[in-house]
Each structure stands twice: as structure tokens, then as C-alpha cells.
Design an enzyme around this catalytic site. Structure first.
Site, PDB file in Angstrom:
ATOM      1  CG  ASP A 135      -1.884   1.102   1.280  1.00 59.20           C
ATOM      2  OD1 ASP A 135      -2.447   1.419   0.218  1.00 59.20           O
ATOM      3  OD2 ASP A 135      -2.097   1.678   2.364  1.00 59.20           O
ATOM      4  CG  ASP A 183      -1.931   2.047   6.733  1.00 58.89           C
ATOM      5  OD1 ASP A 183      -2.657   1.848   5.732  1.00 58.89           O
ATOM      6  OD2 ASP A 183      -1.384   3.132   6.972  1.00 58.89           O
ATOM      7  CG  ASP A 196      -4.356  -1.897   2.981  1.00 58.16           C
ATOM      8  OD1 ASP A 196      -4.536  -1.765   1.765  1.00 58.16           O
ATOM      9  OD2 ASP A 196      -3.884  -1.017   3.701  1.00 58.16           O
TER      10      ASP A 196
END
Length: 908
Positions: A331, A640, A644
Site C-alpha cells: 500500500d 494499514d 487492506d
């Protein structure tokens, strides 16, 4: 598909939705209708799925081939009356089962965390009046009122907003709070761009709004993510796959050898009972009792080492999985970047300035052409920065040694760059007190403030370039003088900054009379002076740049999968140095909307060649991870946010951020980084490779021992001779050498070239052909040496059967000690790694020699294990065999690897 996706609330006018829900915005639902709908839709919470019963989860821990072998060993040793050995082996099996059982609740924890996200109070309009109710009591059709600080209690269609902004970074990956609107959007609008919807669990950061609840509980986006988490498949790791394959192979080989031994003996006319005991002895000798303990211990040591490097492991095999990782899907927001908006460039007085430092820490400098700038010597730059500090309502607060923002992240970035220039927020406001303000409104796209000045009063205005530039009459040059505005030059600067992924704001001013008290829109509509531009971005972490470089150097592909905008994602990818296929000089990048048109058959190829994916929805992240796994890759997914979590769970290893990560992401992950530092992943990869190395070394060391013991007994049966070793003696060897010798390999330090190797091919077997040949070599030496000693002690030296068997057991142990030093490196010679660099191996070898002396000379051990003392000449012959075996292995290493290295160093 959930209700909000099926009915496309963002594509439906708000009035039509209110009518469908049977509610008036001004009155809301009445109490009777709320009660009826609560009965129909249930509480507004994510419900936990029914899981596997605890007893069944525990029983499943025993459903492994290696455990079958160990349970057979338990039964055999118990049948032989060796209750201590039987208890030890069963204890190992039982402890392993408990460890596995405790890891089973991961998905349930994720769903519980999602439920806690909506466990808040909210303001609704019911029976024509405002009420505060628990979010679990919310029903579809409720009219909800949103204020700053509220957590959205359900998925809502907004019908009234006033400067409403929501932080959706945990759901969509968007770095900045999202401005909300009420207009109808196209049906194919991606989740992250549905500005007329407010989503469960997101946080209101500014403004007010009203909306009608469209979905609650499991039907919300958060509920859909919970289903994705529960549906994601828990994959076995490369290590567990290879151990399982090896265990199945050993299971059939051991059973086959035992049956062959029994059949041959019976066909030769031997008593069936004796042959049965011989077959049992063969099976006991072949079973690697120390293997599961070694796997658990080496992984536990890896966990301890990684904890010291700020990586907490939630699942033991994750240590090894990182070492086999071929692709890291990361990410962007908060993982590769700071998740803190930072001004990187300033255009003022016709000059471009760069700003060092990142995040909210006010450490850094303003530079021009690489040289530090004294801001007071640059009037246009100073005024541009002053405008950003004064036209600002946010604050920076230091908490626990870290700077945090109260207010808008964009305004925080302006405060930080001001402090880098020496413009302290409190001092600047005290010197130029505010008189009036025009707050930011989305329709106007600017903010303006009126301040006291040395001469009269001054208006500062900050906002979108296209709105402010057309209202400017002149500009400040580099010396602070008024000059005609060069709009073309400003537009070129804006395009260049935007092309680098920066969000650009314009800054202007206007002097007014000292008695000017009220600030109105007409006062900022014309006659303004252009001060400059500030370009900001959520910057990459400096340590992430280095970590990405090291990962790529180690042959690991790094991909960015984010919910942020494509231009921003590509800019960050360029700054951190992502490598991948390029088209027209740029990395191949894909937007989520384009990804929807890619078929399942085409997706693996697209996923492999693309380095950057932007505006990606949670289910698309899941699709990408699965597509890459279908090509045989071992995937590590970092993140985070709530968005996700499904991909974290699906990946071979999920890595969550410990500080900024949501509870949902942490519960779905296999590993948590306590410092939110992508660089810790590099350390984790190194530790993981070291773990796999040490486990391979242990297996390569233990297999010749077990195989040679089986071969010794099988050969004796085929030749019709007496057994050179008894089952109880072989159990002694297996258990003692596993404890004092084999486990010492788990403390072996990492080899210097560990991170220069490419990732281990997931399809590569645990034992390569070269290692199998080495295993065969040691087996042959041990087999030949054992029979030579057995016959020599019996026929030449005239010893008893007990003395001959004692010599055989000791030669097996000494060959294992010598081979232990060989296995400290599978490729390098003992001289190259240093014979004394692992004190554990030396200590374990000395301890093993000590217990072998007891085994040989202690009377009570002689009675227990049917051994007898042997003389010095016997020991000399034992040492000769052990040295020959170790020398043969070192010579084989040199033939296979040393000559190859010499050829690289000295090419012809």
C-alpha cells in the site's frame, strides 16, 4: 454483492432514495417504524460467522503426515517400554498442536474489530426531532446528522452538505479528507470517488451533512470487507508445503523399508517375531524425531530476532515465508509514505525553491539550486510562506515525541514549511492578529483572512490556482517589487509541479485601509497581488526508498497497490525507485476503473507486468494478489487500512503497520511492524532467508543419520547377520543428537551473501539434487564404516556383540558431529565461514561427546542400553571413519562450488 453495490445509491437522486425508504428528511422515521425495521434488518453491526468448533480445530492439528510418523514413534517406543522417549515425542506433538490451535482465531478477530468500528453513538432525526442513539440501533431509512469528529454509523446517501469532508484513508487509501457532495454520479464511479456517499467507520473531519442510511451491518462496505476476510484462503507457506511433501515421502519410504525388511527376513526363514522387532528398529531409526522440534525452535528464534528489529510475528511460519517472498505488494499511504502532507516545492518571485524534510517534523531547509536560502532575503518567498501560516486554522501538537495535526492536513503542511523558514505559528499570529475570515467553501475553492499589518491591514487568500490567478492584477518579483503578472509562466510552473504528483495551491494578498473591519467576497474578487505557489505531497519515507532498493537488489519485485490517484501514485513510485516494465519512459500503471475491464484469464499477465495500481477497490486488491499467486509467486502484502485487510489475509504473508494500522489490518496480518517502517521488511526478509537456510541445514544434517540407520539394519537383514544396533540404541542416538547437535544449527549466523541471492523458487524442492547426492554420500560412508567396524570388532578384535554395537553407535555419533560442522554452510567450506564462529555447535558437540562417554562406560547405561566399554584402538578406528566422512563432504563442496567460484574470479 452487498445492497449498496447492487442498488447503486450513488447513481440515484437523493429524493428518490428517500421516497424508496419511505421517509421525509425533515421528520425522519417514527418510533414504530424504527422498531419494525430493527426486527427486519437486525442490529447495525458486523456479525461473526460461525466458525469451526474448538475441539475440531485442535484435532486438525494432528492431521499431518509428519505427525503420523511421530505418533507411530510414540506407539513403537511405548511398546518397547521406553516410556521416557515415548513421553518426549508425544510432548513435542502435543505442543505443536497447541501452537497451531492458538493461531486459528485470526479471521474472527478481524470481524470483531470491524464490529467495534461501528460501536458509537450518532445523531439521528426521528419523530421530527434530533436524538442521540447507539449506532447498533440504526436502521435503513434513518436520517443521520453528521458533525466534525463523528464516525459515520452506516453507509449513507448524502442529501445535504455544507463543506463536509471525511477521512476515508482507512477504507479507500485516499491520503486527504474527501470533500462530500450531493450530486448524482455515473453508475461506474469507483468506490473511492463516490463523493455523495458516506461510509461506515469513516471519520468526519470538517463541515456538516445530512444523509439517509442505505445499508447497515453486514450490508455496508465494512460488512462486505468482513466477508472478504472470511472468504480469503489461509495458504500454507513454502516451508510447510515442503515439510509436508518430505513427510509424506518419509512416511511411505519408512513403511516400505519396514515391510521389505520383514518380508526378506521371513523369506530367509527367520522367526517372524524377531523380524517384526527388526522392522520396528528400522522404522524407529528412520523416523526424524527431532524435525518438528527443530522447525518450531528455529522459527521461534526467528521471531525473537525479528522482534528486536521491530517486527512482531503473529504466526510462526511467516518468518520463513518472508524469506521466500518473490513479490511485495505494498500500500502507498502510511506504508511507503509518511501519511503526512509535506510542502516540497515553492514557486515565488519567478523562482523555484525546494524544501527538504518530510512529514510534520519541522526539520528541514528551503533551498534554491541546492543551496540553502535565507528566507528574509527573498521577499516574495517570505510573503508566500507568511500567507500560508496566517490563512490557517490548524495546529501542530507534539505528543509522545511525535508531531500530530489538529485540523486539515493541507493546512498543517503550510504550518510546517513556515516553521522551517522561521515563521513560528503563534508568533506570526501574534504579530499579525486576525480581524475577520471567509472560511473555505467547496463552491468557492478558497479561504481568506484579514489581518492587522504595520501599515493598514492586509488580506491573505489561499486556494485553487484557477480561481485565484484570474483575480490578480500584479505579482511580487524576487526583490519584493510589484510587476505585471506572467500568467503563462505561472501556468507552466503549475503544470510542471502537478506532473511531479504535487497538489498545488496559490497564495495572494491585498492591502486595505486600517479601518477595514469586515471581510466580504467582493473584497477578494479583484486587484490581488500574486505571491506564489506551494506544491505538496504525502512524501515517501526516506527509509522506504532504501528498503525498496535493497529488496529489488535481492531479486524481490515491489509493486504499489493503492487507493490514491494515479498521478500521485506514479510520482511516489518514481521517487522511491520502483522498477518494472516501462512504456514511453514511464512505469506501466493501471487505474482501478480500467482493471474492471480485465478478464480473469488476462489478469495474471497484467498484474505481473504492472508496477503501480491506483484507485483500487478492496476486492481488486484481493484479485491482484490471487492473480500473482496463480503464477507461482510468494506474495507479501503490506498495508494499514481496513481496505487492506482482505488482501493481507489472502497473501502468503500479510504485513500490517503497528502505529497507524487499524485493528482490522493488524488482526488479518501475519506480521506487524511496530515502527510502521517499510525498511523493517528488508530486515524481515533477511531473517526469513536465514531461517530457511538453517532449517535446510538441519534437514540436510538429520536425513543421512536416519537414512543410514535404516540402511544399516536393512543390509543386516538382507545379509542375514546380527543387527549392528538395537532399537533402544537408535532411539538414544536420534534423541540425543537432535538435542545436542542438530538444534545447535538453528543458532547459526546468517551467511554474508544471503541478500545477494535471488528469491528461492517456490517450486524448488527442499532437497535439491546436489543435497540429495551429498546425503547419499554420507549414508554410504556411514554404512560402510559401521559394517567395517562391526565385523572388525567381532571378527578381528574378538569383541562381544555388545562391544561391536557400542562401536557402531559411536561411529554414527562421531560422523554426525563431523557432518554437523560440514552443514554449517551448504555451499562454503568450513575454513571460509570459520570453524569457531558458532559457539553453540562447539558446546553441543562437547556435550554430545560427554554423554557418549557415559553411554559407553557408565555401568547403569551399559545395563539400560545393552552397551559395553571399548578400548582406545576402537576409538581410533571410529575417528578415522568420522574424519573420512567429513573430508569427503568438504571435497564434494569444493568440486561443486569452490571450482565454480574460482572460475568466476579467474576467468580464462
Amino acid at each position: 454483492m452487498n445492497e449498496s453495490s447492487e442498488k447503486k445509491w450513488h447513481h440515484t437522486p437523493a429524493a428518490e432514495i428517500l421516497a424508496q425508504q419511505g421517509v421525509e428528511a425533515a421528520a425522519g422515521l417514527d418510533a414504530a417504524e424504527v422498531e419494525r425495521r430493527q426486527g427486519e434488518f437486525g442490529p447495525n453491526k458486523v456479525t461473526a460467522r460461525r466458525g469451526t468448533p474448538a475441539w475440531l480445530k485442535f484435532v486438525r492439528q494432528f492431521n499431518q503426515p509428519l505427525v503420523y510418523i511421530l505418533l507411530v514413534a510414540v506407539g513403537v517406543t511405548a511398546a518397547l517400554g521406553e516410556w521416557v522417549d515415548s513421553s518426549v515425542i508425544f510432548g513435542v506433538v502435543f505442543i505443536n498442536a497447541i501452537v497451531g490451535f492458538l493461531q486459528e482465531a485470526k479471521a474472527e478477530k478481524s470481524i470483531e474489530s470491524l464490529a467495534r468500528m461501528v460501536a458509537t453513538e450518532t445523531t439521528v432525526r426521528r419523530d421530527g426531532r434530533k436524538q442521540r442513539v447507539h449506532s447498533e440501533e440504526l436502521v435503513p431509512g434513518d436520517v443521520v446528522l453528521l458533525e466534525p469528529g463523528d464516525r459515520v454509523p452506516g453507509d449513507m446517501r448524502l442529501f445535504k452538505v455544507k463543506d463536509l469532508h471525511a477521512d476515508e484513508s482507512a477504507l479507500t487509501g485516499e491520503s486527504l479528507p474527501v470533500e462530500k457532495r450531493t450530486a448524482v454520479l455515473p453508475a461506474d464511479t469507483p468506490l473511492a470517488d463516490r463523493r455523495n456517499l458516506a461510509f461506515t467507520g469513516t471519520l468526519v473531519t470538517a463541515g456538516q451533512g445530512e444523509g439517509v442510511v442505505c445499508a447497515t451491518g453486514d450490508r455496508t462496505e465494512a460488512g462486505r470487507i468482513a466477508r472478504l476476510i472470511s472468504e480469503a484462503v489461509d495458504l500454507s507457506t513454502p516451508l510447510t508445503k515442503k515439510i509436508a511433501h518430505l513427510s509424506k515421502l518419509l512416511l511411505w519410504v519408512i513403511l516400505g523399508l519396514a515391510v521389505v525388511a520383514f518380508a526378506i527376513g521371513v523369506l530367509r526363514g527367520e522367526p517372524p517375531v524377531d523380524m517384526f522387532m527388526a522392522a520396528v528398529a528400522l522404522a524407529v531409526g528412520a523416523i526424524p524425531e527431532g524435525l518438528p522440534a527443530a522447525v518450531t525452535i528455529v522459527l521461534a528464534i526467528g521471531v525473537s530476532r525479528m522482534a528486536k528489529r521491530r517486527a512482531i510475528i503473529r504466526k510462526l511460519p511467516a518468518v520463513e515465508t518472508l524469506g521466500s517472498t518473490t513479490i511485495i505488494c505494498s500500500d502507498k499511504t502510511g506504508t511507503l509514505t509518511e501519511n503526512q502532507m509535506t510542502v516540497r516545492e515553492i514557486f515565488a518571485g519567478g523562482e523555484l525553491f525546494s524544501v527538504t524534510g518530510a512529514g510534520y517534523e519541522p526539520a528541514g531547509e528551503i533551498e534554491r539550486d541546492g543551496s540553502r536560502v535565507h528566507v528574509p532575503d527573498c521577499p516574495a518567498l517570505a510573503e508566500c510562506l507568511r500567507a500560508g501560516v496566517l490563512c490557517n486554522d490548524s495546529q501542530l501538537i507534539r505528543d509522545d515525541g511525535r508531531y500530530k495535526v489538529q485540523g486539515d492536513p493541507t493546512e498543517a503542511a503550510l504550518l510546517v514549511v513556515g516553521e522551517k523558514a522561521g515563521l513560528i505559528h503563534a508568533d506570526t499570529h501574534r504579530d499579525s492578529p486576525r480581524v475577520d475570515v471567509i472560511p473555505f467553501v467547496s463552491a468557492h475553492m478558497f479561504r481568506a483572512t484579514l489581518h492587522e499589518a504595520v501599515i493598514g491591514r492586509v488580506i491573505y487568500k489561499v486556494g485553487a490556482v484557477e480561481r485565484l490567478l484570474e483575480r490578480c492584477a500584479d505579482a511580487l518579483d524576487e526583490n519584493g517589487n510589484l510587476v505585471p503578472l506572467d500568467k503563462t509562466g505561472v501556468h507552466h510552473a503549475v503544470e510542471a509541479m502537478a506532473g511531479r504528483g504535487l497538489r498545488v495551491l496559490a497564495f495572494v494578498r491585498r492591502y486595505v485601509e486600517a479601518n477595514h473591519e469586515k471581510l466580504e467576497h467582493r473584497h477578494v474578487a479583484q486587484g490581488l497581488t500574486f505571491l506564489g505557489l506551494q506544491g505538496m505531497i504525502d512524501p515517501p519515507r526516506p527509509e522506504a526508498i532504501a528498503a525498496v532498493h535493497h529488496c529489488q537488489k535481492a531479486g524481490i519485485i515491489v509493486k504499489m497497490i493503492t487507493g490514491d490517484h494515479l498521478i500521485t501514485a506514479c510520482a511516489i513510485a518514481g521517487q522511491i525507485g520502483l522498477q518494472g516494465r516501462e512504456e514511453q519512459g514511464r512505469l506501466v500503471a493501471f487505474a482501478g476503473r480500467d482493471l474492471e475491464d480485465v478478464s480473469e484469464a488476462e489478469l495474471p499477465a497484467v498484474a505481473e507486468r504492472t508496477a503501480v495500481f491506483a484507485r483500487v477497490a478492496p476486492e481488486q486488491k484481493l484479485r491482484l494478489v490471487r492473480a500473482l499467486q496463480s503464477l507461482g509467486h510468494v506474495i507479501a502484502m503490506t498495508g494499514d487500512g481496513v481496505n487492506d485487510a482482505p488482501a493481507l489475509k489472502q497473501a502468503d504473508i500479510g504485513v500490517a503497520m503497528g502505529i497507524s494500522g487499524t485493528d482490522v489490518a493488524k488482526a488479518a496480518a501475519d506480521m506487524i511492524l511496530t515502527d510502521d517502517n517499510f525498511a523493517s521488511i528488508e530486515a524481515a526478509v533477511e531473517e526469513g532467508r536465514g531461517v530457511f537456510d538453517n532449517l535446510t541445514k538441519f534437514i540436510v544434517w538429520t536425513l543421512p543419520t536416519n537414512a543410514s540407520e535404516a540402511m544399516i539394519l536393512l543390509t543386516a537383514i538382507v545379509l542375514g547377520t546380527q543387527l549392528p544396533a538395537l532399537p533402544v540404541q537408535l532411539l538414544w542416538v536420534n534423541m540425543m543428537t537432535a538435542i545436542f547437535l542438530g538444534l545447535m544449527l538453528v543458532f547459526e549466523t546468517k551467511e554474508p551473501d544471503l541478500m545477494d541471492r535471488p528469491p528461492r523458487d517456490p517450486a524448488r524442492p527442499l532437497l535439491t539434487f546436489a543435497l540429495m547426492m551429498r546425503t547419499g554420500l554420507v549414508c554410504l560412508v556411514m554404512l560402510a564404516g559401521s559394517f567395517w567396524l562391526f565385523f572388525w570388532e567381532m571378527e578381528v578384535a574378538g569383541g562381544t556383540i555388545a562391544e561391536a554395537r557400542t562401536a557402531v553407535i559411536n561411529v554414527i555419533v562421531l560422523v554426525e558431529i563431523g557432518y554437523l560442522f560440514n552443514c554449517r554452510s551448504l555451499n562454503h567450506s568450513l575454513a571460509a565461514i570459520g570453524p569457531f564462529t558458532n559457539r553453540w555447535v562447539i558446546g553441543g558437540s562437547l556435550a554430545m561427546l560427554g554423554v557418549q562417554l557415559l553411554f559407553t562406560y557408565a555401568p547403569w547405561m551399559n545395563r539400560l542400553f545393552h552397551t559395553a566399554p571399548i578400548g582406545g584402538e576402537s576409538w581410533l578406528r571410529i575417528v578415522v571413519v568420522a574424519v573420512a566422512a567429513s573430508t569427503a563432504v568438504e571435497f564434494e563442496k569444493w568440486l561443486r562450488f569452490g571450482r565454480r567460484r574460482n572460475e568466476r574470479v579467474n576467468p580464462e
